[in-house]
Design an enzyme around this catalytic site. Structure first.
Site, PDB file in Angstrom:
ATOM      1  N   ASP A  62       0.642  -1.166   0.019  1.00 47.20           N
ATOM      2  CA  ASP A  62       0.187  -0.069  -0.002  1.00 47.20           C
ATOM      3  C   ASP A  62       0.768   1.155  -0.031  1.00 47.20           C
ATOM      4  O   ASP A  62       1.791   1.364   1.012  1.00 47.20           O
ATOM      5  CB  ASP A  62      -0.866  -0.054   1.251  1.00 47.20           C
ATOM      6  CG  ASP A  62      -1.792   1.252   1.313  1.00 47.20           C
ATOM      7  OD1 ASP A  62      -1.670   2.109   0.638  1.00 47.20           O
ATOM      8  OD2 ASP A  62      -2.821   1.138   2.076  1.00 47.20           O
ATOM      9  N   SER A 142      -0.287  14.088 -14.775  1.00 47.88           N
ATOM     10  CA  SER A 142      -1.556  13.931 -15.807  1.00 47.88           C
ATOM     11  C   SER A 142      -1.733  15.201 -16.346  1.00 47.88           C
ATOM     12  O   SER A 142      -1.096  16.318 -16.191  1.00 47.88           O
ATOM     13  CB  SER A 142      -2.689  13.615 -14.729  1.00 47.88           C
ATOM     14  OG  SER A 142      -3.957  13.775 -15.425  1.00 47.88           O
ATOM     15  N   TYR A 155      -8.569  15.939  -7.546  1.00 45.64           N
ATOM     16  CA  TYR A 155      -7.448  14.998  -8.386  1.00 45.64           C
ATOM     17  C   TYR A 155      -6.603  16.182  -9.066  1.00 45.64           C
ATOM     18  O   TYR A 155      -5.523  15.696  -8.930  1.00 45.64           O
ATOM     19  CB  TYR A 155      -8.313  14.222  -9.493  1.00 45.64           C
ATOM     20  CG  TYR A 155      -7.667  13.469 -10.430  1.00 45.64           C
ATOM     21  CD1 TYR A 155      -6.984  12.224  -9.897  1.00 45.64           C
ATOM     22  CD2 TYR A 155      -7.160  13.741 -11.672  1.00 45.64           C
ATOM     23  CE1 TYR A 155      -6.222  11.483 -10.740  1.00 45.64           C
ATOM     24  CE2 TYR A 155      -6.658  12.915 -12.405  1.00 45.64           C
ATOM     25  CZ  TYR A 155      -5.908  11.718 -11.931  1.00 45.64           C
ATOM     26  OH  TYR A 155      -5.029  11.317 -12.779  1.00 45.64           O
ATOM     27  N   LYS A 159      -2.197  16.013  -8.646  1.00 44.97           N
ATOM     28  CA  LYS A 159      -1.234  15.968  -9.918  1.00 44.97           C
ATOM     29  C   LYS A 159      -0.388  17.231 -10.171  1.00 44.97           C
ATOM     30  O   LYS A 159       0.912  17.093 -10.121  1.00 44.97           O
ATOM     31  CB  LYS A 159      -2.101  15.671 -11.151  1.00 44.97           C
ATOM     32  CG  LYS A 159      -2.765  14.253 -11.054  1.00 44.97           C
ATOM     33  CD  LYS A 159      -1.641  12.984 -10.867  1.00 44.97           C
ATOM     34  CE  LYS A 159      -2.555  11.947 -10.775  1.00 44.97           C
ATOM     35  NZ  LYS A 159      -1.444  10.705 -10.459  1.00 44.97           N
TER      36      LYS A 159
HETATM   37  P1  NAD Z   1      -5.965   2.050 -12.495  1.00 47.15           P
HETATM   38  O1  NAD Z   1      -7.130   2.307 -11.599  1.00 47.15           O
HETATM   39  O2  NAD Z   1      -6.377   1.175 -13.952  1.00 47.15           O
HETATM   40  O3  NAD Z   1      -4.998   1.045 -11.835  1.00 47.15           O
HETATM   41  C1  NAD Z   1      -4.128   1.566 -10.817  1.00 47.15           C
HETATM   42  C2  NAD Z   1      -3.592   0.810 -10.058  1.00 47.15           C
HETATM   43  O4  NAD Z   1      -2.956   1.180  -8.902  1.00 47.15           O
HETATM   44  C3  NAD Z   1      -4.327  -0.663  -9.598  1.00 47.15           C
HETATM   45  O5  NAD Z   1      -3.891  -1.645  -9.814  1.00 47.15           O
HETATM   46  C4  NAD Z   1      -4.601  -0.288  -8.124  1.00 47.15           C
HETATM   47  O6  NAD Z   1      -4.686  -1.421  -7.311  1.00 47.15           O
HETATM   48  C5  NAD Z   1      -3.309   0.339  -7.789  1.00 47.15           C
HETATM   49  N1  NAD Z   1      -3.327   0.995  -6.507  1.00 47.15           N
HETATM   50  C6  NAD Z   1      -4.582   2.111  -6.011  1.00 47.15           C
HETATM   51  N2  NAD Z   1      -4.347   2.408  -4.825  1.00 47.15           N
HETATM   52  C7  NAD Z   1      -3.002   1.836  -4.655  1.00 47.15           C
HETATM   53  C8  NAD Z   1      -2.128   1.714  -3.380  1.00 47.15           C
HETATM   54  N3  NAD Z   1      -2.674   2.707  -2.274  1.00 47.15           N
HETATM   55  N4  NAD Z   1      -1.227   1.263  -3.065  1.00 47.15           N
HETATM   56  C9  NAD Z   1      -0.810   0.400  -4.237  1.00 47.15           C
HETATM   57  N5  NAD Z   1      -1.347   0.232  -5.370  1.00 47.15           N
HETATM   58  C10 NAD Z   1      -2.446   0.910  -5.402  1.00 47.15           C
HETATM   59  O7  NAD Z   1      -5.546   3.520 -13.079  1.00 47.15           O
HETATM   60  P2  NAD Z   1      -4.572   3.779 -14.290  1.00 47.15           P
HETATM   61  O8  NAD Z   1      -5.582   4.431 -15.140  1.00 47.15           O
HETATM   62  O9  NAD Z   1      -3.684   2.593 -14.719  1.00 47.15           O
HETATM   63  O10 NAD Z   1      -3.499   5.084 -13.797  1.00 47.15           O
HETATM   64  C11 NAD Z   1      -2.358   4.893 -13.296  1.00 47.15           C
HETATM   65  C12 NAD Z   1      -1.687   6.196 -12.850  1.00 47.15           C
HETATM   66  O11 NAD Z   1      -1.751   6.897 -14.270  1.00 47.15           O
HETATM   67  C13 NAD Z   1      -2.378   6.826 -11.795  1.00 47.15           C
HETATM   68  O12 NAD Z   1      -1.542   7.641 -10.956  1.00 47.15           O
HETATM   69  C14 NAD Z   1      -3.340   7.810 -12.641  1.00 47.15           C
HETATM   70  O13 NAD Z   1      -3.564   9.079 -11.793  1.00 47.15           O
HETATM   71  C15 NAD Z   1      -2.428   8.272 -13.734  1.00 47.15           C
HETATM   72  N6  NAD Z   1      -3.168   8.963 -14.898  1.00 47.15           N
HETATM   73  C16 NAD Z   1      -4.162   7.895 -15.578  1.00 47.15           C
HETATM   74  C17 NAD Z   1      -4.785   8.415 -16.718  1.00 47.15           C
HETATM   75  C18 NAD Z   1      -5.910   7.727 -17.396  1.00 47.15           C
HETATM   76  O14 NAD Z   1      -6.574   8.304 -18.233  1.00 47.15           O
HETATM   77  N7  NAD Z   1      -6.173   6.519 -16.809  1.00 47.15           N
HETATM   78  C19 NAD Z   1      -4.590   9.912 -17.039  1.00 47.15           C
HETATM   79  C20 NAD Z   1      -3.352  10.484 -16.447  1.00 47.15           C
HETATM   80  C21 NAD Z   1      -2.657   9.890 -15.428  1.00 47.15           C
END
Ligand code: NAD
Length: 259
Positions: A62, A142, A155, A159
């Site tokens: 975590d 992001s 959010y 970021k």
């Molecule tokens: P997702 O929700 O598909 O996956 C996130 C992963 O992080 C999951 O496997 C979850 O179990 C894990 N996680 C969550 N909380 C946790 C914790 N406390 N400790 C350990 N693991 C934890 O998200 P994603 O879309 O793959 O996003 C990944 C990163 O990219 C994030 O930081 C997100 O903010 C960023 N991001 C995503 C997008 C998008 O469009 N999806 C755009 C910009 C930035």
């Protein structure tokens, strides 16, 4: 194969962007420590890494728990025999009008998106210095770290904070040969966007899928981003071609936010 033989730890490696980064760095030749809350998801991705001929170790972590993040870095070094690259990817979303935000809404998202990144920066930098070596730290920001988005205000603020930490860490650790950069994806088709889209539907009455489509329609390159699009840029940040770059948080969004 520019990072062949390097050891990388990726947080949030169980799915989405973290899974794609894990597999891309493995294809580039790195061995990978996977850190996530979800053991089962990680085990599947670790098997995919091994099928690529690289080593993998799964560390249930975590990222809000500072001691656990330090322990994960130690375990990555022990299990894989080194430590070179830290990807602080784990993050969570929140869709809420600023009017509605209550004190408790500020806690979990800051603990994951900001504190979790800081613990990862600290733990990795300490390990690189203890090993008397250089290293790369790469953080998930992001488009919402460059523009504040409506209904995603808190959010967005997390970021922006990641960009601030990235800049300060780059300055503090440069003398140790440690670079710190971030990646700023746009609209990526992962479970996070399924959740964001559903929350918009719940709050605004938009049809399911409408909010995702609205944002994708604004992308100059005309399609949603894939996790692999993000992973390709993280591969650059992890490799030697980015050695003269630090403190930066470039947009990789298909043409949506322009700086
Ligand atoms: P997702 O929700 O598909 O996956 C996130 C992963 O992080 C999951 O496997 C979850 O179990 C894990 N996680 C969550 N909380 C946790 C914790 N406390 N400790 C350990 N693991 C934890 O998200 P994603 O879309 O793959 O996003 C990944 C990163 O990219 C994030 O930081 C997100 O903010 C960023 N991001 C995503 C997008 C998008 O469009 N999806 C755009 C910009 C930035």
């Amino acid at each position: 194969m520019s990072i062949k033989g390097k050891i990388a730890l990726v947080t949030g490696a169980g799915q989405g962007i973290g899974r794609a980064i894990t597999l891309r760095l493995a294809r580039d030749g790195a061995d990978i420590a996977l850190a996530d809350l979800n053991d089962d998801l990680m085990k599947g991705v670790a098997d995919e890494v091994r099928a690529l001929g690289r080593k993998a170790t799964v560390i249930k972590t975590d990222v809000t728990d500072r001691d656990a993040v330090y322990a994960a870095v130690d375990q990555a070094e022990t299990d894989l025999g080194g430590f070179d690259i830290m990807v602080n990817n784990a993050g969570i979303a929140q869709v809420k009008a600023l009017d509605e935000v209550m004190p408790e809404d500020m806690v979990d998202i800051y603990r994951v998106n900001v504190d979790g990144v800081l613990w990862g920066i600290q733990a990795a930098a300490r390990k690189f210095r203890a090993r008397k070596q250089t290293g790369k730290i790469i953080n998930a920001a992001s488009i919402a770290g460059h523009d504040g988005f409506e209904m995603l205000g808190v959010y967005s603020s997390t970021k922006f904070a990641v960009r601030g930490l990235t800049q300060a860490a780059a300055k503090e650790y440069a003398a140790h040969g440690i670079t710190v950069n971030a990646y700023c994806p746009g609209i990526v088709g992962t479970d996070m966007w399924v959740e964001i889209d559903q929350r918009f539907a719940d709050i605004t009455g938009a049809a399911v899928g409408e909010t995702f489509k609205k944002y994708v329609d604004g992308i100059a390159l005309g399609r949603a981003q894939t996790p692999e699009d993000v992973a390709a840029f993280v591969s650059f940040l992890a490799g030697p071609d980015s050695d003269y770059m630090t403190g930066q948080a470039p947009l990789i969004d298909g043409g949506l936010v322009y700086r």
